[in-house]
Design a protein around this motif. Structure first.
Motif, PDB file in Angstrom:
ATOM      1  N   SER B 292      -2.344  -4.580  14.693  1.00  0.00           N
ATOM      2  CA  SER B 292      -1.562  -4.390  13.524  1.00  0.00           C
ATOM      3  C   SER B 292      -0.074  -4.521  13.968  1.00  0.00           C
ATOM      4  O   SER B 292       0.848  -4.289  13.348  1.00  0.00           O
ATOM      5  CB  SER B 292      -1.443  -2.444  13.301  1.00  0.00           C
ATOM      6  N   PHE B 296      -0.274 -10.496  14.508  1.00  0.00           N
ATOM      7  CA  PHE B 296      -1.451 -10.323  13.954  1.00  0.00           C
ATOM      8  C   PHE B 296      -1.566 -10.453  12.457  1.00  0.00           C
ATOM      9  O   PHE B 296      -2.094 -11.151  11.897  1.00  0.00           O
ATOM     10  CB  PHE B 296      -2.139  -9.043  14.701  1.00  0.00           C
ATOM     11  N   MET B 297      -0.660  -9.459  12.175  1.00  0.00           N
ATOM     12  CA  MET B 297      -0.585  -9.315  10.506  1.00  0.00           C
ATOM     13  C   MET B 297       0.147 -10.421   9.727  1.00  0.00           C
ATOM     14  O   MET B 297      -0.371 -10.906   8.650  1.00  0.00           O
ATOM     15  CB  MET B 297       0.326  -8.204  10.218  1.00  0.00           C
ATOM     16  N   ARG B 300      -1.734 -14.505  11.732  1.00  0.00           N
ATOM     17  CA  ARG B 300      -3.031 -14.602  11.398  1.00  0.00           C
ATOM     18  C   ARG B 300      -3.611 -14.085  10.239  1.00  0.00           C
ATOM     19  O   ARG B 300      -3.924 -14.903   9.331  1.00  0.00           O
ATOM     20  CB  ARG B 300      -3.696 -13.765  12.419  1.00  0.00           C
ATOM     21  N   GLU B 301      -3.066 -12.876   9.794  1.00  0.00           N
ATOM     22  CA  GLU B 301      -3.745 -12.305   8.608  1.00  0.00           C
ATOM     23  C   GLU B 301      -3.084 -12.918   7.266  1.00  0.00           C
ATOM     24  O   GLU B 301      -3.670 -13.287   6.394  1.00  0.00           O
ATOM     25  CB  GLU B 301      -3.575 -10.850   8.603  1.00  0.00           C
ATOM     26  N   ARG B 302      -1.628 -12.948   7.143  1.00  0.00           N
ATOM     27  CA  ARG B 302      -1.007 -13.190   5.880  1.00  0.00           C
ATOM     28  C   ARG B 302      -1.028 -14.828   5.778  1.00  0.00           C
ATOM     29  O   ARG B 302      -1.364 -15.314   4.868  1.00  0.00           O
ATOM     30  CB  ARG B 302       0.618 -12.873   6.186  1.00  0.00           C
ATOM     31  N   SER B 304      -2.626 -17.042   7.917  1.00  0.00           N
ATOM     32  CA  SER B 304      -3.946 -17.614   8.161  1.00  0.00           C
ATOM     33  C   SER B 304      -3.779 -19.034   9.007  1.00  0.00           C
ATOM     34  O   SER B 304      -4.229 -20.099   9.010  1.00  0.00           O
ATOM     35  CB  SER B 304      -4.782 -18.214   6.911  1.00  0.00           C
ATOM     36  N   LEU B 305      -2.512 -18.785   9.937  1.00  0.00           N
ATOM     37  CA  LEU B 305      -2.403 -19.888  10.661  1.00  0.00           C
ATOM     38  C   LEU B 305      -2.984 -20.241  11.992  1.00  0.00           C
ATOM     39  O   LEU B 305      -2.994 -21.121  12.681  1.00  0.00           O
ATOM     40  CB  LEU B 305      -0.801 -20.013  11.121  1.00  0.00           C
ATOM     41  N   TYR B 307      -6.647 -18.476  14.641  1.00  0.00           N
ATOM     42  CA  TYR B 307      -7.828 -17.121  14.785  1.00  0.00           C
ATOM     43  C   TYR B 307      -7.148 -16.180  15.587  1.00  0.00           C
ATOM     44  O   TYR B 307      -7.303 -14.976  15.264  1.00  0.00           O
ATOM     45  CB  TYR B 307      -8.924 -17.957  15.416  1.00  0.00           C
ATOM     46  N   TYR B 308      -6.314 -16.352  16.488  1.00  0.00           N
ATOM     47  CA  TYR B 308      -5.610 -15.338  17.257  1.00  0.00           C
ATOM     48  C   TYR B 308      -4.318 -15.641  17.577  1.00  0.00           C
ATOM     49  O   TYR B 308      -3.870 -16.685  17.822  1.00  0.00           O
ATOM     50  CB  TYR B 308      -6.473 -14.821  18.470  1.00  0.00           C
TER      51      TYR B 308
END
Lengths: 431, 432
Positions: B292, B296-297, B300-302, B304-305, B307-308
């Protein structure tokens, strides 16, 4: 819930099958700080073709894994964040025949358990979120394509099997996942994520009734079916499809994976015994204490990375072994020769006893690890056996069982070798 | 919480013992503590492997394996690890607790004896180790060094530290280099063995159902021939509190890969020995240490640049690193976003929920470590080398009292030192 005391293992397991068909296991572990919950579905990468409302439905490769990623989305946000904010460490994995969601936490266990049960049972997909996930999973697939060990493993499976879908990558390909829509995900969830096709395992210092109550309150009342028809094609021939495959990648020395195709695994109470026998056969033939391993190691043909075992999915099984070697073909030939020798001469009784004792000790040790306890419990349940009977099961296995297994499985026509060689013009210097 | 008991068995030889009945197994480890040094790193990495090939009583792998199998699948594995500027080498063992075995074989005593044999009674020929064992293990070490390239997710972080700390002891690889591994010969190896056996500080760890007295007695017996030694200190880890002049330094390496790796190394100015360390743990968790976290948020998530994208600490050295798997074309955007998220932490741009999540995750991970014998073994060895006597459970308690201001303060001390790109052979990324 029903309590069972496995005195030889020093373990207490509480079980119950709810009215909706969900199987619950609670292993109580006093003094541990963590409590671990594991919610598993009998559904994985190989279940691409299944029956829905009396019709066969085909879904793209990678859909089970895609679904696993998207399950964390909820109408209010993301369950991963909710769990993390509440002190839990959540995660999930998708295998060929199982998908599992799990977390461990040292506080707020009940609340976290309720979150887990809820997000896995209530799907929430939108077109936007599915589109976005295609980018993220695309990256994961690419990362897998850069992973020489993973490539080697799938090369071996493709060489062993003609059509059994275990040969298809669990994550799918960038192309196959492009066909996944919210509708596909809803259909797969509806079909497979039903209590009767799932099990819940909890390990820790926890009240079993709290687990049962949470499951009863949150999960659907109707059970769905436990035996969802899936199509894996005709049974496979015993013969491997191709004896050898080879590719080149950025590696420092050749990697290899040898596979030996076995018959489809048993389902039912005997499946645990079958697993233990195959496990034992592997160790006796080429485990770290075997004469063969010592010889290969001393000849420099394998190093400490050499390893393998017996793997099964519904409908297929194989022995596999691999690692790094300057001459993978020689390793395969040496194993074949040793298997033939054992087939002819039999095993040394003392060696058999010792190895059996060692494997029993290893399984005892693995009871320390909550994730391995849950995976074993769920796997055994989906195959129809009780994992915690392994102590008694070992008592009943003989040297002849292991010899018979080696004789049957390690024949030349069942063998396939996959090799990853270094690039031809690779400069091998580190700096 | 389980109390660790620390005893000095003889000058320079310490036992840390944790008594608990909750595991099915006992865990026993022993490490020599040596300075990390490019001249000896490969020798130290090799020594436990060669010793593990055989003892006087079990002169070969097969005999040793047979013995361990008869001890219900016990193991006593070679171990070498880098802890700050020290290299710890020895063995880590695990064996089933007598409570679960019908014949109550007293495996603790048997394993302590085996440990003593591995250290003090190796199989020898003409007063030296078997030369074929040295040769075999040297080849294996070389393979391990070369194989580090295979998994890019672990290779990239190693390279980042190697390059970032190229002028510091900490930049020395735990296994040495291809060259130093190739160069190991019997005289040096045997000499190093004798030096360690006669002089090096020794740290022993036990966790299991036995009382410390029983463990001590078993070890006194098995190590009775260990030469007496002085109580010498081990080297202090050199810590750069700030990024050097001219930072950030940039490093680009090319390999035949489809996905790029971006690594960023920061100086935090804070180590495990500092009172600000719990705040640094929380800052790292808010920034990139959990699922969180900001990295990560956002990365990666927002966006999508990648995978980790995550961050981690080298607690003895005061370094934080960010690791990320990125499409080549996104290197710059990912780097910018990683820095933007750091700036957000420095500005205190994180809410109570983020801080709460970070704290709960770290407390959970530290408490959870007390459920694993191997994690405790590693944690306590690290603590001991830093001169600290508390375990992960106590560290979890310290995290409860960290304030938001202290987290921001820790974030403000972080300075970017180095950026590492692992890129494809032809990707258009302009290396420097």
């Amino acid at each position: 819930m029903r309590e069972r005391n496995y005195t030889r293992l020093g373990e207490i397991v509480w079980t119950e099958k709810l009215a909706n068909g969900l199987q619950i296991f609670v292993v109580t572990k006093p003094e541990f700080a963590k409590t671990y919950a594991f919610f598993a579905v009998k559904y994985g990468g190989m279940d691409m073709r299944f029956e829905e409302d009396g019709q066969w439905r085909d879904t793209p490769a990678g859909v089970a894994h895609f679904l696993e990623h998207k399950m964390f989305d909820t109408e209010d946000g993301n369950a991963l964040q909710v769990l993390a904010a509440n002190g839990a460490q959540p995660n999930a994995f998708t295998g060929s025949d199982m998908t599992a969601y799990y977390f461990d936490s040292t506080e707020n266990f009940e609340e976290n358990l309720r979150t887990l049960l809820s997000f896995v049972s209530v799907p929430w997909f939108t077109r936007e979120s599915v589109d976005k996930e295609q980018g993220i999973i695309g990256q994961e697939i690419r990362m897998g394509e850069d992973d020489p060990s993973l490539r080697c493993y799938y090369d071996m499976l493709e060489a062993l099997y003609d059509h059994l879908p275990v040969r298809t990558s669990v994550a799918g390909t960038v192309e196959s996942i492009a066909d996944i829509t919210a509708d596909t995900l809803y259909a797969c969830h509806r079909t497979f994520y039903q209590p009767a096709n799932m099990c819940l395992c909890v390990v820790g210092d926890v009240d079993p009734n709290l687990v049962r109550r949470a499951a009863e309150e949150i999960l659907p009342r109707q059970s769905g079916r436990a035996d969802i028809p899936r199509d894996y094609g005709e049974p496979e021939e015993p013969r491997a499809v191709t004896p050898r495959r080879e590719r080149r990648m950025e590696v420092s020395m050749p990697l290899f994976m040898v596979g030996w195709k076995c018959d489809a695994p048993l389902e039912g109470p005997e499946s645990l015994r079958q697993e233990l026998i195959h496990d034992l056969a592997y160790e006796l033939l080429m485990g770290e204490s075997s004469p063969l391993y010592t010889r290969l190691y001393e000849q420099g043909l394998v190093n400490k990375n050499f390893g393998g075992g017996w793997d099964r999915v519904h409908g297929g099984a194989c022995f596999y072994a691999g690692g790094e070697s300057r001459d993978p073909d020689a390793v395969r030939d040496a194993i074949a020769e040793e298997a033939q020798r054992i087939g002819r001469e039999g095993l040394d009784e003392a060696f058999f006893q010792r190895t059996q004792r060692a494997l029993y000790g290893s399984r005892l040790r693995r009871l320390n690890s909550f994730d391995s306890v849950c995976i074993e419990l769920a796997t055994a349940y989906f195959y129809g056996s009780d994992y915690y009977t392994f102590a008694e099961c070992y008592d009943a296995i003989t040297k002849e069982d292991a010899e018979q297994c080696i004789r049957t499985c390690f024949t030349p026509e069942r063998t396939a070798l996959a090799v990853v060689l270094p690039l031809e013009d690779s400069d091998s210097g580190e700096e | 919480m389980i109390q660790a008991e620390r005893r000095e068995l003889q000058p320079g030889v310490f036992l840390t013992a944790l008594r608990t009945r909750k595991f099915k197994t006992g865990c026993l480890s022993l490490h020599f503590i040596a300075p990390l040094d490019p001249a000896t790193a490969s020798i130290h990495a090799l020594l436990p492997q060669v010793l593990h090939r055989g003892t006087e009583a079990c002169p070969g792998m097969e005999q040793l394996s047979a013995l361990l199998d008869s001890y219900y699948g016990a193991y006593m594995e070679p171990s070498v690890r880098k802890v700050g500027d020290c290299q710890c080498l020895g063995f880590v063992g695990s064996f089933v607790d007598d409570a679960y075995l019908p014949d109550k074989p007293r495996l603790l005593e048997k394993m302590a004896d085996l440990l003593g044999d591995l250290l003090l009674h190796p199989a020898t020929r003409n007063g030296r180790f078997y030369s074929e064992w040295l040769e075999g293990e040297r080849d294996n070490l070389l393979d391990r060094i070369l194989a580090q390239r295979n998994d890019k997710m672990t290779y990239a972080p190693l390279r980042l530290i190697r390059l970032m700390c190229q002028d510091e002891v900490y930049g020395v690889s735990n296994l040495g280099t291809e060259e130093t591994a190739k160069a190991v010969r019997m005289p040096q190896l045997f000499h190093t063995y004798q030096e360690l056996r006669e002089h090096a500080p020794i740290e022993i760890f036990y966790c299991g159902s036995a009382a410390a007295d029983r463990v001590e007695e078993a070890l006194r017996h098995s190590l009775r021939e260990l030469p007496a030694r002085r109580r010498d200190p081990w080297p202090e880890t050199a810590v750069l509190r700030h990024a050097p002049e001219g930072a950030p330094r940039e490093f680009t390496e090319r390999m035949d890969v489809l996905q790029g790796k971006l690594g960023m190394g920061f100086r935090t100015g804070i180590t495990v020995q500092d009172e600000e360390f719990p705040a640094l743990i929380l800052f790292n968790a808010v920034y990139g240490g959990t699922a969180s976290s900001k990295l990560f948020m956002n990365v990666r998530e927002r966006l999508s640049l990648c995978y980790y994208a995550s961050s981690g600490l080298h607690r003895h050295k005061g370094i934080m690193t960010v690791q990320s798997g990125v499409e080549f074309s996104n290197f710059q955007r990912a780097r910018d976003e990683i820095m933007a998220q750091l700036e957000a932490c420095r500005q205190g741009d994180f809410d109570e929920a983020e801080l709460h999540a970070a704290r709960r995750a770290m407390v959970n991970a530290l408490r959870g470590a007390t459920d694993s014998q191997l994690q405790m073994e590693d944690y306590y060895l690290g603590q001991t080398l830093a001169g600290l006597d508390y375990g992960p459970g106590e560290m979890a308690l310290l995290l409860e009292d960290v304030t938001r201001e202290q987290v921001i303060e820790a974030a403000r001390r972080v300075e970017l030192d180095s950026v590492y790109y692992l890129t494809g052979m032809e990707d258009g990324h302009e290396g420097t």
